[in-house]
Design an enzyme around this catalytic site. Sequence first.
Site, PDB file in Angstrom:
ATOM      1  N   ASP A 353       0.830  -1.197   0.000  1.00  0.00           N
ATOM      2  CA  ASP A 353       0.000   0.000   0.000  1.00  0.00           C
ATOM      3  C   ASP A 353       0.871   1.257   0.000  1.00  0.00           C
ATOM      4  O   ASP A 353       1.956   1.284   0.572  1.00  0.00           O
ATOM      5  CB  ASP A 353      -0.894   0.005   1.242  1.00  0.00           C
ATOM      6  CG  ASP A 353      -1.711   1.264   1.351  1.00  0.00           C
ATOM      7  OD1 ASP A 353      -2.594   1.470   0.493  1.00  0.00           O
ATOM      8  OD2 ASP A 353      -1.456   2.066   2.271  1.00  0.00           O
ATOM      9  N   GLU A 414       1.078  -0.348  -5.279  1.00  0.00           N
ATOM     10  CA  GLU A 414       0.068   0.685  -5.475  1.00  0.00           C
ATOM     11  C   GLU A 414       0.813   1.993  -5.739  1.00  0.00           C
ATOM     12  O   GLU A 414       1.216   2.690  -4.812  1.00  0.00           O
ATOM     13  CB  GLU A 414      -0.834   0.825  -4.245  1.00  0.00           C
ATOM     14  CG  GLU A 414      -1.972   1.806  -4.479  1.00  0.00           C
ATOM     15  CD  GLU A 414      -2.527   2.413  -3.205  1.00  0.00           C
ATOM     16  OE1 GLU A 414      -3.710   2.778  -3.203  1.00  0.00           O
ATOM     17  OE2 GLU A 414      -1.786   2.552  -2.215  1.00  0.00           O
TER      18      GLU A 414
END
Length: 711
Positions: A353, A414
Amino acid sequence: MSLSTGSTGSERSNQSLIKGALDLDPWLEPFSGQLIHRQLNLRKWYDEFKQNEGSLTNFASAYEKYGLHANWDTKEVFINEYIPNVVEVSLVGDFNNWDTNTHKLKPVNDFGLWSLTIKPTENNEFAVPHDSRYKISMVTASGERIYRLCPWLKRATPSTENNLYEGRFWNPQPTETYKFKHERPRLESKDGIKIYEAHVGISTPEPKVGSYKNFTTKVLPVIHKLGYNTIQLMAVMEHAYYASFGYQVTNFFAISSRFGTPEDLKELIDEAHRLGIRVLLDVVHSHSSKNVEDGLNMFNGTDHYLFHGGTKGSHELWDSRLFNYSNYETLRFLLSNLRFYIDVFKFDGFRFDGVTSMLYKHHGLSFGFSGDYNEYFNSEWVDNDAITYLMLGHKLLDEISVRENNYKFVSIAEDVSGMPTLCLPIGQGGIGFDYRLSMAIPDMWIKIIKHLSDEEWDMGSLVHTLTNRRHGERCISYCESHDQALVGDKTIAFWLMDKEMYTNMSTLTPFTPVIDRGIALHKMIRLITFSLGGEGYLNFEGNEFGHPEWLDFPRKGNGESYAYARRQFNLIEDDLLRYKFLFAFDGAMQHLDTKYGILLSSQAYVSLKNENDKVIVFERNGLLFIFNFHPTNSYADYKIGVETPGVYQIVLNSDSLSFGGHGRIEETNKETGEKLQFFTNNERWNDRSNALFCYIPSRTAIVLQVKEKVV
């Protein structure tokens, strides 16, 4: 920074470190120095770990030593903690009535390592009982006594007295510890990665927190039926604030206790493996919750324990703490965290993330990336320490892979910036990720649906966004993820059908124009994204069948309601609702790749982007994809260019009655039972060697495969 690329042996050797990246993208040549510097920085840390710890893998096994542990042979309990800048450390808990004087840790060295071994009780039992509460008490250099949760604790649960989480000593009997039964699944060579993004807590139709066990028994069979081969589990790492969606992690080695026990999660992953499904952890190493009493923040009374100090250590938008990736013990903590989830829970890889925030000192805030390579290599903007950490993480995965019979662990970034070499192997001069998320695609779809009439859809722009990715670096395409499902936004289904989803989804009522359009475009959008947008595909749970509501976790603003913190899987079980059609189509789409190997094949050849007709045609791995986005025009005997001559048949038709369509294409002759066939002729068309004629109804996508080649 720019390094010489002259003719010395050392320089030639350094240049070989990035040859693969330069071969793929010669425009990187002016930045060779920066790319080489990344490789040399990786080597420096790797050699240091090898010298100090024996190997990188050993260095990342600290979770076996640090924190509170039980020795089942001796019934002793031992604890090791890295706590610099304190003068006293004690282990306190239910086991000693929270007495700071009875169990003091001793300093092991001058670098902040403390240790204690606790003998068994007179009854030869562990002195610290299983699942009992404990904390670490410290006296800071200023003389203040503070109490904190262990950074390495394996379980934390909410207090019954306040909103804080309490650390618990997880040490079940061996008979109560889950034993894995199944091997990690390996994908077939042609099987692309098809990801089902899921959150255990919302994976129930009921307005409550779902459990690992519910997910195992109720949701895994649904995912398996659809044909997804990978699950990306969100919000696994413990987070005190449920509404953070798991992105404000407080306890990195503890799994969320809201959903069940560590043994329950092990069972979930093992059952997924039995079904041939891999499980990825949505790992949050980009930042940490700023919670003090039940998080890492201010752990030893300072603001720089594992983090940067001062303003550099705070993320102004996320209101969280930022790791110092140049710190030896921070690297130990984070790399051990990766290995912990692979070793203990058998995760098969990670979705990292917030990678954009990690890669840049400006964290991507108020920065518009233009694609200028200087944006990716300017040392004032780029956080090379974070890049080194990410490379070390991938080096670690490679070493563990060798230990596990060359099992391929998956990593996904990401990243919205488009950092070059992010998804190239380290051996080719890259950072090491396998895939990056194609984050521009969902933005495109929302803009199109929200702002353009159907007649204004630009076929060329659509194709460009779907195919605009770096050569040699794989991407995961998706129409929408959890981001688009959150309150304040709308899912594609809701943008298309809005409030009529509540009133007009019954099969007992005729199609309304809104529902007819919504169901047709929902299927087409997903199929063209799936087949043209990348080398992998992701779907957020529920969106595959057009889940009718947004996602909103219980919070003060909604009266702590769970009404929208759930997924209504019951909708696909109701035979009188049209959600079953979208569900069936999504499954057919996944199985199309399983059978024909679309995702891992070379990028599609797009032969037609007709703006007036709203038709897109492309070929990928032997399949012919035809999309007619026109809202009203159907085309009889539409000429399609195709490279391979032969007899073609339909393998997927979005207008099929079984997918909630109108059945306007008669795929099978009712009298003979023979399938509809399309014959090519040798007329060159749209820069393809052959052509065929096909009926394509409005708002319909069909996929053809050559069943009989003609020489």
